[in-house]
Design a protein around this motif. Structure first.
Motif, mmCIF file in Angstrom:
data_model
loop_
_atom_site.group_PDB
_atom_site.id
_atom_site.type_symbol
_atom_site.label_atom_id
_atom_site.label_comp_id
_atom_site.label_asym_id
_atom_site.label_seq_id
_atom_site.Cartn_x
_atom_site.Cartn_y
_atom_site.Cartn_z
ATOM 1 N N PRO A 43 0.719 -1.216 -0.243
ATOM 2 C CA PRO A 43 0.207 -0.099 0.182
ATOM 3 C C PRO A 43 0.879 1.607 0.052
ATOM 4 C CG PRO A 43 -0.504 -1.412 1.552
ATOM 5 C CD PRO A 43 0.705 -2.561 1.303
ATOM 6 N N ARG A 44 1.760 1.528 1.079
ATOM 7 C CA ARG A 44 3.230 2.101 0.438
ATOM 8 C C ARG A 44 3.812 3.075 -0.459
ATOM 9 N NH1 ARG A 44 6.249 1.072 4.542
ATOM 10 N NH2 ARG A 44 7.157 0.098 3.272
ATOM 11 N N GLU A 45 4.029 2.038 -1.309
ATOM 12 C CA GLU A 45 4.529 1.313 -2.832
ATOM 13 C C GLU A 45 3.384 2.172 -3.848
ATOM 14 O OE1 GLU A 45 7.249 -1.193 -5.806
ATOM 15 O OE2 GLU A 45 5.647 -1.804 -3.798
ATOM 16 N N VAL A 46 2.431 1.569 -3.457
ATOM 17 C CA VAL A 46 0.770 1.975 -4.361
ATOM 18 C C VAL A 46 0.940 3.371 -3.902
ATOM 19 C CG1 VAL A 46 -1.477 1.573 -4.956
ATOM 20 C CG2 VAL A 46 -0.125 -0.034 -5.062
ATOM 21 N N PHE A 47 0.317 3.844 -3.007
ATOM 22 C CA PHE A 47 0.581 5.106 -2.160
ATOM 23 C C PHE A 47 1.869 6.708 -3.037
ATOM 24 C CE2 PHE A 47 0.916 8.624 1.203
ATOM 25 C CZ PHE A 47 -0.745 9.539 0.776
ATOM 26 N N ASP A 80 4.832 10.521 -7.514
ATOM 27 C CA ASP A 80 5.041 10.554 -8.818
ATOM 28 C C ASP A 80 4.094 10.609 -9.760
ATOM 29 O OD1 ASP A 80 8.058 10.064 -7.784
ATOM 30 O OD2 ASP A 80 7.499 7.179 -8.166
ATOM 31 N N GLY A 81 2.865 10.623 -8.817
ATOM 32 C CA GLY A 81 1.678 10.876 -10.377
ATOM 33 C C GLY A 81 1.213 10.449 -11.327
ATOM 34 N N LEU A 82 1.505 8.924 -10.933
ATOM 35 C CA LEU A 82 1.403 7.671 -11.705
ATOM 36 C C LEU A 82 -0.285 7.401 -11.647
ATOM 37 C CD1 LEU A 82 4.279 5.431 -11.221
ATOM 38 C CD2 LEU A 82 3.964 7.389 -12.963
ATOM 39 N N SER A 83 -0.960 6.952 -12.815
ATOM 40 C CA SER A 83 -2.439 7.071 -12.814
ATOM 41 C C SER A 83 -1.758 5.301 -12.291
ATOM 42 C CB SER A 83 -2.095 6.769 -13.786
ATOM 43 O OG SER A 83 -2.064 6.068 -15.160
ATOM 44 N N PHE A 84 -3.521 4.810 -11.755
ATOM 45 C CA PHE A 84 -3.530 3.053 -11.298
ATOM 46 C C PHE A 84 -2.853 1.860 -12.380
ATOM 47 C CE2 PHE A 84 -7.471 4.370 -8.337
ATOM 48 C CZ PHE A 84 -6.394 4.451 -6.915
ATOM 49 N N VAL A 85 -3.300 2.357 -13.966
ATOM 50 C CA VAL A 85 -2.854 0.973 -14.883
ATOM 51 C C VAL A 85 -1.038 1.585 -14.891
ATOM 52 C CG1 VAL A 85 -3.698 0.890 -17.868
ATOM 53 C CG2 VAL A 85 -5.363 2.285 -16.071
ATOM 54 N N ALA A 86 -0.793 2.787 -14.917
ATOM 55 C CA ALA A 86 0.684 2.495 -14.562
ATOM 56 C C ALA A 86 0.928 2.162 -13.751
ATOM 57 C CB ALA A 86 0.874 4.164 -14.995
#
Length: 170
Positions: A124-128, A134-140
């Protein structure tokens, strides 16, 4: 004052008198600054005063060293965050003047964020961080981590929920 409170005060007084010098030396052996060792020893006993129970008489030193060790970890973490903040501030193209009060508030906030991130769990920390920093989308994020978008969404929701709980506590 009730008899229980008097007994508790007596136990804490005895604990302090019997082990404060030892604890201070124990901290000093791990952190080469006598002033900081004195502060952390005092902070250890403050933590005990804030608790409902005190250690059993047969094992006070492991109990005290455990509290002091956690305080040392917090101190190292705080200093690391402060150093990173000051390094980042030094890299700014224009000299920025921040009052000591604002600096303290910023560092306290960074320490809280670090603690919150530490409590999230690795994924969860990495995704957050990938989404928020980094402003990445969920897909990215999904592609980068090799997990489904739905899993990314669940981790992000879990992380954001913890953030909202922290904000709600304040």
């Amino acid at each position: 004052m009730s008899g229980i409170e008097v007994t508790r005060q007596t136990e804490i007084h005895n604990l302090y008198n019997n082990h404060h010098r030892w604890l201070r030396a124990w901290i000093r052996s791990r952190f080469d600054c006598s002033e900081t060792a004195a502060d952390l020893a005092q902070d250890t006993f403050i933590r005990i005063l804030q608790k409902e129970t005190i250690p059993q008489p047969q094992s006070p030193r492991p109990y005290l060293s455990s509290i002091a060790r956690n305080l040392l970890i917090d101190l190292f973490r705080r200093r690391s965050i402060e150093r990173a903040y000051l390094d980042t501030l030094a890299l700014q193209p224009e000299a920025v003047h921040i009052s000591p009060e604002a600096r303290h508030t910023i560092i306290e906030t960074l320490v809280q964020i670090d603690s919150l991130l530490d409590d999230m769990g690795e994924r969860p920390r990495e995704v957050f961080l990938l989404a928020q920093i980094d402003g990445l989308s969920f897909v990215a994020i999904s592609r980068r981590l090799g997990i489904s978008v739905n899993t990314v969404r669940k981790h992000f929701i879990r992380a954001m929920s913890q953030c909202l709980l922290l904000v709600g506590d304040d």
